[in-house]
Design an enzyme around this catalytic site. Structure first.
Site, PDB file in Angstrom:
ATOM      1  N   ARG A 155     -14.277 -11.227   9.003  1.00 37.90           N
ATOM      2  CA  ARG A 155     -15.563 -10.563   8.780  1.00 37.90           C
ATOM      3  C   ARG A 155     -16.534 -11.476   8.070  1.00 37.90           C
ATOM      4  NH1 ARG A 155     -12.440  -5.358   6.631  1.00 37.90           N
ATOM      5  NH2 ARG A 155     -11.050  -7.058   6.135  1.00 37.90           N
ATOM      6  N   SER A 190     -11.272  -0.601   6.536  1.00 39.56           N
ATOM      7  CA  SER A 190     -10.537   0.666   6.477  1.00 39.56           C
ATOM      8  C   SER A 190     -10.568   1.265   5.071  1.00 39.56           C
ATOM      9  CB  SER A 190      -9.090   0.459   6.916  1.00 39.56           C
ATOM     10  OG  SER A 190      -9.051   0.009   8.245  1.00 39.56           O
ATOM     11  N   LYS A 235       0.868  -1.177   0.000  1.00 37.49           N
ATOM     12  CA  LYS A 235       0.000   0.000   0.000  1.00 37.49           C
ATOM     13  C   LYS A 235       0.910   1.233   0.000  1.00 37.49           C
ATOM     14  CE  LYS A 235      -3.730  -2.327   2.484  1.00 37.49           C
ATOM     15  NZ  LYS A 235      -4.437  -2.474   3.767  1.00 37.49           N
TER      16      LYS A 235
END
Ligand code: ADP
Length: 159
Positions: A91, A128, A41
């Site tokens: 999740r 996020s 990232k």
């Protein structure tokens, strides 16, 4: 004494992460939250130092939680800190496959096991990446991130 390491980008930390840390803090003696400098990232929203500061403020009241940052392999950090396990949150099924592969890879190179904690349904949609997008366009993220993260995101948007 059981020490667990909870690694992530935390860019920014949100209530899904908070829930995992609170759960882990209730299950284990010590939780180390580790914000990573993620080479894939290239354009982080918050700097690593900002993320560390936000995490420290967010978990200031949990006595058995500490915060660090790292740019090495998670398993090297786990061994350096003498963590017994790595903790990850799941999740949805979509998280399972990459996390499972990562857990197996980490186990094979280091012998460190990963424990998965399921997200509560109230937080399972939080990510996020999506929060960053909403924040960049000035959307309301106050129900998604803790106060210290909200504050720094507002400061950054204002500058
Ligand atoms: P994100 O995926 O939101 O960008 P990270 O990469 O920092 O966050 O994730 C760090 C860890 O937190 C990973 O194990 C991830 O599966 C877990 N996690 C992320 N979002 C949630 C959530 N909403 N509920 C529970 N765990 C989560």
């Amino acid at each position: 004494m059981t020490v667990v390491l909870y690694p992530g980008s935390f860019d920014p930390v949100h209530y899904g992460h908070v829930e995992i840390v609170q759960t882990a803090a209730g299950l284990f003696d010590h939780v180390i939250v580790a914000a990573m400098r993620n080479p894939s990232k290239s354009d982080p929203f918050l700097t690593l130092e900002e993320r560390e500061q936000v995490l420290n403020e967010t978990f200031a009241e949990l006595d058995n939680v500490s915060v660090t940052m790292f740019s090495s392999l998670v398993v090297d950090l786990a061994q350096e800190l003498e963590a017994d396990f790595i903790v990850k949150g799941l999740r949805a099924v979509s998280d399972f496959e990459p996390e499972m592969q990562m857990a197996q890879m980490n186990l094979s190179i280091s012998g460190v096991h990963t424990l998965f904690l399921p997200a509560a349904s109230a937080h399972s949609f939080l990510a996020s990446r999506l929060i960053r997008e909403i924040a960049r366009f000035g959307g309301d993220i106050s129900s998604m991130v803790p106060e210290p993260a909200l504050r720094i995101l507002r400061e950054k948007n204002a500058s």
